[in-house]
Design a protein around this motif. Structure first.
Motif, short mmCIF file in Angstrom:
data_model
loop_
_atom_site.label_atom_id
_atom_site.label_comp_id
_atom_site.label_asym_id
_atom_site.label_seq_id
_atom_site.Cartn_x
_atom_site.Cartn_y
_atom_site.Cartn_z
N ILE A 1 -5.55 -36.13 -12.36
CA ILE A 1 -5.33 -35.93 -10.82
C ILE A 1 -6.47 -35.61 -10.33
O ILE A 1 -6.97 -36.40 -9.42
CB ILE A 1 -4.60 -34.55 -10.43
N GLY A 2 -7.53 -34.97 -10.94
CA GLY A 2 -9.11 -34.66 -10.45
C GLY A 2 -9.58 -35.78 -10.73
O GLY A 2 -10.65 -36.40 -9.71
N GLY A 3 -9.64 -36.86 -11.75
CA GLY A 3 -10.23 -38.08 -12.05
C GLY A 3 -9.97 -38.98 -10.95
O GLY A 3 -10.68 -39.64 -10.27
N ALA A 4 -8.73 -39.43 -10.67
CA ALA A 4 -8.24 -40.35 -9.37
C ALA A 4 -8.58 -39.78 -8.33
O ALA A 4 -9.13 -40.89 -7.52
CB ALA A 4 -6.74 -40.31 -9.83
N TYR A 5 -8.71 -38.51 -8.06
CA TYR A 5 -9.13 -38.17 -6.53
C TYR A 5 -10.41 -38.26 -6.38
O TYR A 5 -10.98 -38.64 -5.57
CB TYR A 5 -8.81 -36.71 -6.22
N GLU A 6 -11.39 -38.03 -7.48
CA GLU A 6 -12.97 -38.27 -7.34
C GLU A 6 -13.16 -39.62 -7.21
O GLU A 6 -14.07 -39.87 -6.07
CB GLU A 6 -13.63 -38.11 -8.87
N ILE A 7 -12.46 -40.75 -7.70
CA ILE A 7 -12.75 -42.31 -7.16
C ILE A 7 -12.44 -42.37 -5.72
O ILE A 7 -12.99 -42.83 -4.84
CB ILE A 7 -11.91 -43.10 -8.21
N ILE A 8 -11.14 -41.80 -5.36
CA ILE A 8 -11.02 -41.90 -3.89
C ILE A 8 -11.75 -41.26 -3.09
O ILE A 8 -12.04 -41.85 -2.22
CB ILE A 8 -9.42 -41.34 -3.74
N PHE A 9 -12.35 -40.07 -3.48
CA PHE A 9 -13.29 -39.30 -2.42
C PHE A 9 -14.36 -40.20 -2.58
O PHE A 9 -15.07 -40.21 -1.31
CB PHE A 9 -13.56 -37.77 -3.53
N ARG A 10 -14.81 -40.91 -3.30
CA ARG A 10 -16.21 -41.62 -3.08
C ARG A 10 -15.93 -42.60 -2.10
O ARG A 10 -16.81 -42.84 -1.23
CB ARG A 10 -16.64 -42.22 -4.56
N TYR A 11 -14.81 -43.46 -2.27
CA TYR A 11 -14.32 -44.30 -1.15
C TYR A 11 -14.44 -43.56 0.27
O TYR A 11 -14.93 -44.30 1.12
CB TYR A 11 -13.17 -44.95 -1.48
N ILE A 12 -13.95 -42.49 0.26
CA ILE A 12 -13.83 -41.88 1.77
C ILE A 12 -15.32 -41.41 2.23
O ILE A 12 -15.53 -41.72 3.35
CB ILE A 12 -12.86 -40.43 1.57
N CYS A 13 -15.97 -40.86 1.32
CA CYS A 13 -17.48 -40.55 1.58
C CYS A 13 -18.37 -41.87 2.28
O CYS A 13 -19.16 -41.62 2.95
CB CYS A 13 -18.24 -39.90 0.60
N GLN A 14 -17.90 -42.92 1.66
CA GLN A 14 -18.57 -44.14 1.87
C GLN A 14 -17.88 -45.00 3.33
O GLN A 14 -18.20 -45.95 3.53
CB GLN A 14 -18.71 -45.13 1.00
N ASN A 15 -16.91 -44.22 3.86
CA ASN A 15 -15.98 -44.69 4.73
C ASN A 15 -15.52 -46.17 4.40
O ASN A 15 -15.23 -47.01 5.22
CB ASN A 15 -16.95 -44.83 6.16
N LYS A 16 -14.95 -46.32 3.30
CA LYS A 16 -14.35 -47.64 2.67
C LYS A 16 -13.10 -47.60 2.64
O LYS A 16 -12.32 -47.85 1.50
CB LYS A 16 -15.18 -47.92 1.18
N PHE A 17 -12.41 -47.22 3.75
CA PHE A 17 -11.01 -47.00 3.66
C PHE A 17 -10.22 -48.41 3.59
O PHE A 17 -9.25 -48.28 3.25
CB PHE A 17 -10.52 -46.31 5.20
N ASP A 18 -10.74 -49.47 3.96
CA ASP A 18 -10.28 -50.85 3.92
C ASP A 18 -10.18 -51.30 2.57
O ASP A 18 -9.36 -52.13 2.33
CB ASP A 18 -11.08 -51.83 4.76
#
Length: 236
Positions: free
Chosen positions: A196-213
């Motif tokens: 869970i934590g590892g998958a979320y960390e990857i998603i978190f990086r996309y969020i921080c970079q505003n790469k929602f697309d």
């Protein structure tokens, strides 16, 4: 395929947004203690404040946001805010409750529905979460970036949430392994939290970079990561 998923996002999460500002030209709600506020009006005030707070937290950050910012965006009086919440952290915790309800309704129910059909029990829930992130970008940014630093209670609530996801992943996986023992090796309980934590960390990086697309494009890789983290036997 991605275009189809985006269409499904619009249909799936179109009931009510988790965040939003209220038009200054729109009618406000009754204000102050002198108004005869019904429970319905009080609940509307609460929802307005929570949704407005999410939008402001996402835009300005938790520390820089003032109560005045929230009530202005919500078009609710400051007095009404303090009748409902003690402070900004209380309001953020209420927003967390709203978001977790949406997540449990949309994501975790998919796990149960898919059963043991291949990797769909992981894929469907992960896809629903990614869709929620894309459709609720203000909430996603506020919760991912600002919620952990909004106070000790918010940080504790965040950690408990991830722990609960790990427990649910283990519980459902245990049932899957009974039906498909040949596909899995045993792993320590800690691996479920790590998945869970590892998958979320990857998603978190996309969020921080505003790469929602780009979030929907990483579904396959995240499914593989979670599978292998919890003991899936890769066919070589």
């Amino acid at each position: 395929m991605i275009a189809l998923l985006r269409l499904k996002i619009c249909r799936r999460f179109s009931v009510e947004k988790l965040s939003g500002a209220y038009d200054t030209q729109a009618a406000g709600l009754p204000r102050g203690r002198t108004s005869l506020l019904t429970e319905e009006t009080r609940e509307k005030q609460r929802r307005r404040l929570v949704k407005a707070a999410i939008s402001v937290f996402a835009e300005k950050g938790f520390a820089a946001t003032t109560i005045a910012d929230i009530v202005k965006t919500a078009r609710v009086s400051k007095q009404a805010f303090y009748e409902i919440f003690e402070n900004k952290e209380d309001c953020f915790l209420a927003a967390d409750d709203l978001g977790r309800k949406a997540l449990y309704e949309q994501v975790l129910t998919d796990i149960k529905a898919q059963g043991s059909n291949g990797d769909q029990w992981i894929r469907s829930s992960l896809r629903a979460y990614l869709q929620l992130c894309v459709s609720e970008q203000d909430f996603t940014k506020a919760w991912a970036i600002e919620f952990p630093k909004a106070g000790s209670r918010c940080l504790e609530q965040r950690n408990l949430f991830f722990a609960e996801l790990g427990k649910r992943l283990k519980l459902i996986h245990s049932a899957i392994k009974i039906k498909q023992p040949e596909l899995w090796v045993a792993v320590p309980d800690l691996f479920y939290d790590a998945a869970i934590g590892g998958a979320y960390e990857i998603i978190f990086r996309y969020i921080c970079q505003n790469k929602f697309d780009e979030l929907l494009n990483i579904e396959d890789d995240l499914v593989d990561f979670i599978n292998f983290s919890i003991g899936y036997k890769q066919n070589i």
